[in-house]
Design a protein around this motif. Sequence first.
Motif, PDB file in Angstrom:
ATOM      1  N   TYR A  18      58.005  66.555  73.575  1.00 53.43           N
ATOM      2  CA  TYR A  18      57.465  66.649  72.453  1.00 53.43           C
ATOM      3  C   TYR A  18      58.540  66.265  71.602  1.00 53.43           C
ATOM      4  O   TYR A  18      59.593  66.020  71.562  1.00 53.43           O
ATOM      5  CB  TYR A  18      57.301  68.068  72.185  1.00 53.43           C
ATOM      6  CG  TYR A  18      58.596  69.020  72.190  1.00 53.43           C
ATOM      7  CD1 TYR A  18      59.537  69.337  71.267  1.00 53.43           C
ATOM      8  CD2 TYR A  18      59.194  69.483  73.278  1.00 53.43           C
ATOM      9  CE1 TYR A  18      60.603  69.883  71.091  1.00 53.43           C
ATOM     10  CE2 TYR A  18      60.491  70.289  73.353  1.00 53.43           C
ATOM     11  CZ  TYR A  18      61.145  70.319  72.306  1.00 53.43           C
ATOM     12  OH  TYR A  18      62.388  71.059  72.297  1.00 53.43           O
ATOM     13  N   THR A  56      59.122  67.449  67.306  1.00 54.24           N
ATOM     14  CA  THR A  56      58.862  68.577  66.184  1.00 54.24           C
ATOM     15  C   THR A  56      59.648  68.190  65.002  1.00 54.24           C
ATOM     16  O   THR A  56      60.686  67.865  65.112  1.00 54.24           O
ATOM     17  CB  THR A  56      59.060  70.039  66.582  1.00 54.24           C
ATOM     18  OG1 THR A  56      58.399  70.827  65.652  1.00 54.24           O
ATOM     19  CG2 THR A  56      60.562  70.472  66.874  1.00 54.24           C
ATOM     20  N   THR A 113      55.062  72.015  65.627  1.00 55.78           N
ATOM     21  CA  THR A 113      54.793  71.574  67.236  1.00 55.78           C
ATOM     22  C   THR A 113      55.499  72.317  68.258  1.00 55.78           C
ATOM     23  O   THR A 113      54.839  72.579  69.328  1.00 55.78           O
ATOM     24  CB  THR A 113      54.937  69.920  67.119  1.00 55.78           C
ATOM     25  OG1 THR A 113      53.986  69.294  66.249  1.00 55.78           O
ATOM     26  CG2 THR A 113      54.492  69.506  68.558  1.00 55.78           C
ATOM     27  N   VAL A 157      53.877  74.006  71.793  1.00 58.81           N
ATOM     28  CA  VAL A 157      54.891  73.856  72.925  1.00 58.81           C
ATOM     29  C   VAL A 157      54.996  75.224  73.607  1.00 58.81           C
ATOM     30  O   VAL A 157      54.803  75.033  74.660  1.00 58.81           O
ATOM     31  CB  VAL A 157      55.872  72.897  72.687  1.00 58.81           C
ATOM     32  CG1 VAL A 157      56.704  72.950  73.957  1.00 58.81           C
ATOM     33  CG2 VAL A 157      55.521  71.298  72.307  1.00 58.81           C
ATOM     34  N   THR A 165      59.916  71.500  79.330  1.00 59.33           N
ATOM     35  CA  THR A 165      59.591  71.037  78.085  1.00 59.33           C
ATOM     36  C   THR A 165      61.045  70.237  77.994  1.00 59.33           C
ATOM     37  O   THR A 165      62.026  70.387  78.138  1.00 59.33           O
ATOM     38  CB  THR A 165      59.580  71.920  77.022  1.00 59.33           C
ATOM     39  OG1 THR A 165      60.765  72.928  77.007  1.00 59.33           O
ATOM     40  CG2 THR A 165      58.141  72.835  77.394  1.00 59.33           C
ATOM     41  N   ALA A 177      53.219  66.113  72.941  1.00 60.60           N
ATOM     42  CA  ALA A 177      53.007  66.759  71.989  1.00 60.60           C
ATOM     43  C   ALA A 177      53.777  66.491  70.483  1.00 60.60           C
ATOM     44  O   ALA A 177      54.877  66.220  70.563  1.00 60.60           O
ATOM     45  CB  ALA A 177      53.679  68.265  72.291  1.00 60.60           C
ATOM     46  N   ASP A 180      48.243  67.589  69.270  1.00 58.78           N
ATOM     47  CA  ASP A 180      49.038  67.223  68.231  1.00 58.78           C
ATOM     48  C   ASP A 180      48.794  68.335  67.046  1.00 58.78           C
ATOM     49  O   ASP A 180      47.945  69.107  67.069  1.00 58.78           O
ATOM     50  CB  ASP A 180      48.597  65.832  67.580  1.00 58.78           C
ATOM     51  CG  ASP A 180      47.200  65.773  67.061  1.00 58.78           C
ATOM     52  OD1 ASP A 180      46.566  66.549  66.222  1.00 58.78           O
ATOM     53  OD2 ASP A 180      46.386  64.638  67.336  1.00 58.78           O
TER      54      ASP A 180
END
Length: 258
Positions: free
Chosen positions: A10, A12, A17, A21, A37, A57, A88
């Motif tokens: 991801y 952010t 976001t 997540v 993650t 993400a 997204d």
Amino acid sequence: MKNKKVALYYFTGTGNTLLIVKKMAEIFSSLGVEIDTHNLVNTDPQDISKDSTIGLAFPVACFSTYPLVWDFIEGMPDGQGTEIFMVDTFGSFSGVVTSQIRNLLVKKNYQPIGAKEIKMPNNISNKSLYEQKNQQIISSGLQKAKYYTHDLVYGITKWKPILLFPSIFNKLNLRKRAWDILAKKWKLTVDNIKCIRCGYCYKLCPTGNVEMEEYPEFLDKCQFCMRCISFCPTQAIRFNNRDDFYPYQAQEAEEVMK
């Protein structure tokens, strides 16, 4: 989803976001799926997990997503049929980023299994923030993330291509052109009276665009993720020499830097 192991990568900006997540990770775990993650800013795309279903993400920006996200995806190795999904977050309009990324991943031999776009509070505004409304948007977004995760695990998601608009967007080359325009029009400056030289903007910047001299100095690598403006403890960073932008934070600064 065939695999019961997920590696979710991801990016952010100001935390929207990351909220999604975290919710998805919580639901994956509750359903017996092993979930890891990874902040893609700190990850070499060649090192992505080969034995997991891959998740991506990221926030929407300029009808697409940030160049650093594109660089990560373009740097990913051959998928060899690996399942992949995306989610997204967007504030107003998402464009056709789902199809643009799907097309690229198919060329890299990944198997797209699901895509979800979730509306979250806008993180760039010169209007005062309405906390109650933002909390309602966040609550709705987290619910959608919960249901999406369930659907992924039980194999009832889809990632359909949009046949017409991605080709038009690609011909217009809006993805690159938009950032070229922003770089020329949007400038960040520092109010030296307000600045306490804490170095937060330097630590937060995902592209290394900030140099700490006597006061922060901005280079030419800004991708306008809004971290420096939103997390500045004294609101010393100005956007286009305006001081009427209201900072939005969905997470603490330390969380988005992990």
